[in-house]
Scaffold this motif. Structure first.
Motif, PDB file in Angstrom:
ATOM      1  N   LEU A   6      19.035  29.742  47.059  1.00  0.00           N
ATOM      2  CA  LEU A   6      20.323  28.789  46.848  1.00  0.00           C
ATOM      3  C   LEU A   6      20.882  28.296  48.013  1.00  0.00           C
ATOM      4  O   LEU A   6      20.693  28.935  49.160  1.00  0.00           O
ATOM      5  N   ASP A   7      21.037  27.056  48.204  1.00  0.00           N
ATOM      6  CA  ASP A   7      21.345  26.432  49.106  1.00  0.00           C
ATOM      7  C   ASP A   7      23.086  26.732  49.654  1.00  0.00           C
ATOM      8  O   ASP A   7      23.747  25.647  49.068  1.00  0.00           O
ATOM      9  N   SER A   8      23.086  27.542  50.503  1.00  0.00           N
ATOM     10  CA  SER A   8      24.501  27.810  51.011  1.00  0.00           C
ATOM     11  C   SER A   8      25.102  26.726  51.791  1.00  0.00           C
ATOM     12  O   SER A   8      26.437  26.617  51.961  1.00  0.00           O
ATOM     13  N   SER A   9      24.289  25.953  52.603  1.00  0.00           N
ATOM     14  CA  SER A   9      25.023  24.677  53.153  1.00  0.00           C
ATOM     15  C   SER A   9      25.786  23.803  52.465  1.00  0.00           C
ATOM     16  O   SER A   9      26.421  22.987  52.859  1.00  0.00           O
ATOM     17  N   LEU A  10      25.743  23.755  51.005  1.00  0.00           N
ATOM     18  CA  LEU A  10      26.281  22.886  50.199  1.00  0.00           C
ATOM     19  C   LEU A  10      27.636  23.488  49.939  1.00  0.00           C
ATOM     20  O   LEU A  10      28.462  22.553  49.422  1.00  0.00           O
ATOM     21  N   VAL A  11      28.267  24.511  50.242  1.00  0.00           N
ATOM     22  CA  VAL A  11      29.487  25.108  49.791  1.00  0.00           C
ATOM     23  C   VAL A  11      30.320  25.286  51.134  1.00  0.00           C
ATOM     24  O   VAL A  11      31.255  26.152  51.061  1.00  0.00           O
ATOM     25  N   VAL A  12      29.961  24.571  52.331  1.00  0.00           N
ATOM     26  CA  VAL A  12      30.741  25.106  53.267  1.00  0.00           C
ATOM     27  C   VAL A  12      32.092  24.190  53.177  1.00  0.00           C
ATOM     28  O   VAL A  12      32.198  23.151  52.928  1.00  0.00           O
ATOM     29  N   GLY A  13      33.128  25.027  53.411  1.00  0.00           N
ATOM     30  CA  GLY A  13      34.624  24.343  53.166  1.00  0.00           C
ATOM     31  C   GLY A  13      34.952  24.935  51.823  1.00  0.00           C
ATOM     32  O   GLY A  13      36.201  24.488  51.622  1.00  0.00           O
ATOM     33  N   TYR A  14      34.279  25.365  50.909  1.00  0.00           N
ATOM     34  CA  TYR A  14      34.664  25.749  49.349  1.00  0.00           C
ATOM     35  C   TYR A  14      35.267  27.290  49.914  1.00  0.00           C
ATOM     36  O   TYR A  14      34.916  28.013  50.410  1.00  0.00           O
ATOM     37  N   SER A  15      36.375  27.482  49.023  1.00  0.00           N
ATOM     38  CA  SER A  15      37.077  28.911  49.259  1.00  0.00           C
ATOM     39  C   SER A  15      36.938  29.544  47.847  1.00  0.00           C
ATOM     40  O   SER A  15      36.911  30.738  47.992  1.00  0.00           O
ATOM     41  N   SER A  16      36.894  28.841  46.746  1.00  0.00           N
ATOM     42  CA  SER A  16      36.471  29.523  45.351  1.00  0.00           C
ATOM     43  C   SER A  16      35.258  29.910  45.305  1.00  0.00           C
ATOM     44  O   SER A  16      34.236  29.306  45.305  1.00  0.00           O
ATOM     45  N   ALA A  17      34.765  31.330  45.070  1.00  0.00           N
ATOM     46  CA  ALA A  17      33.674  31.763  44.858  1.00  0.00           C
ATOM     47  C   ALA A  17      33.157  31.279  43.651  1.00  0.00           C
ATOM     48  O   ALA A  17      31.657  31.050  43.716  1.00  0.00           O
ATOM     49  N   ALA A  18      33.800  31.099  42.585  1.00  0.00           N
ATOM     50  CA  ALA A  18      33.230  30.335  41.185  1.00  0.00           C
ATOM     51  C   ALA A  18      32.825  29.002  41.823  1.00  0.00           C
ATOM     52  O   ALA A  18      31.815  28.604  41.025  1.00  0.00           O
ATOM     53  N   GLN A  19      33.439  28.260  42.570  1.00  0.00           N
ATOM     54  CA  GLN A  19      33.114  26.845  42.924  1.00  0.00           C
ATOM     55  C   GLN A  19      31.851  26.968  43.477  1.00  0.00           C
ATOM     56  O   GLN A  19      31.033  26.049  43.509  1.00  0.00           O
ATOM     57  N   LYS A  20      31.571  27.839  44.500  1.00  0.00           N
ATOM     58  CA  LYS A  20      30.464  28.028  45.236  1.00  0.00           C
ATOM     59  C   LYS A  20      29.206  28.310  44.412  1.00  0.00           C
ATOM     60  O   LYS A  20      27.988  27.404  44.639  1.00  0.00           O
TER      61      LYS A  20
END
Length: 256
Positions: A6-20
């Protein structure tokens, strides 16, 4: 090239685990998964429909994605109960993708699709209404009883961190696509019930007498039907005509 990561670089700045996980899992599916019906790439739904994540622009199949850490349990939480029952009657009832992942390594463990034609009211469990103190007081949700879905109705793309060949995915889908053409939900339910009995026998070749052992159980599921054995024979003929079974003569059948 296909990857389990899974590409974690897409969720930098997201706070919600569900959104990530939603962002990462949707991106992963878009890059690695084909339409199980026709083999073409799937696309993200752009109309922001709340119960639809992907669609195929070639054959119009629709897919909803559910993701979970580690492996799925026997029940999967879904949306409104009444809405789900309405969707079962719809001609474009979406198929469901199920993605499980390792939260430490951020790698896909398993990914499978359940075609919409494997959904019947019996596998949708009504949840208790929300309490009066809840924001949506009285709202009634549902669970998908994943353990009630036939094995052949769980078509794997990834199994135990191994990709399944696309050709195998398409062939497995094709074996049961006749169910999609059965618009009457009761008739489809009967076919699924008899297929479940065949699956429970556990061998590829079986006899009519093996099927008759399920008569009492089928009677409980269909109390208004007083001709269970006749119905079993009818459904075996339907499955034979759809090339799901081969009739070998003498009351013997084989799963193709």
């Amino acid at each position: 090239m296909k990857t389990l990561s899974l590409d974690s670089s897409l969720v930098v700045g997201y706070s919600s685990a569900a959104q990530k996980i939603r962002v990462m899992s949707e991106d992963w599916a878009r890059r690695n998964i084909i339409c199980a019906s026709c083999g073409n790439p799937i696309e993200r739904e752009r109309n922001n429909r709340p119960v639809l994540d992907f669609y195929c622009s070639v054959c119009s199949e629709q897919y909803e994605l559910k993701s979970k850490q580690n492996n799925f349990a026997r029940k999967v939480t879904d949306g409104a109960y009444a809405t789900m029952l309405d969707r079962l009657q719809s001609s474009n009832n979406p198929n469901f993708f199920f993605l499980s992942y390792d939260p430490r390594l951020l790698e896909v463990l398993n990914f499978f699709v359940v075609p919409g034609h494997f959904f019947a009211p019996r596998i949708i469990e009504k949840r208790k209404p929300l309490k009066d103190t809840a924001r949506r007081a009285g709202w009634v949700g549902c669970n998908i009883l994943l353990d009630q879905i036939l094995e052949i109705g769980r078509i794997h793309y990834v199994l135990n961190k191994q990709f399944v060949p696309d050709k195998q995915v398409l062939e497995t889908w094709g074996k049961t696509v006749f169910l999609k053409k059965t618009k009457n939900i009761e008739a489809r339910g009967w076919a699924l019930d008899v297929m479940r009995c065949i699956e429970q026998i556990g061998v590829s070749e079986f006899s009519l007498s093996d099927m008759y052992r399920f008569e009492a159980g089928l009677k409980k599921m269909h109390p208004k039907n007083n001709f269970i054995k006749d119905k079993i024979r009818q459904q075996l003929q339907v499955l034979r005509d759809q090339n799901y079974l081969e009739f070998k003569g003498g009351g013997k059948y084989r799963v193709i």
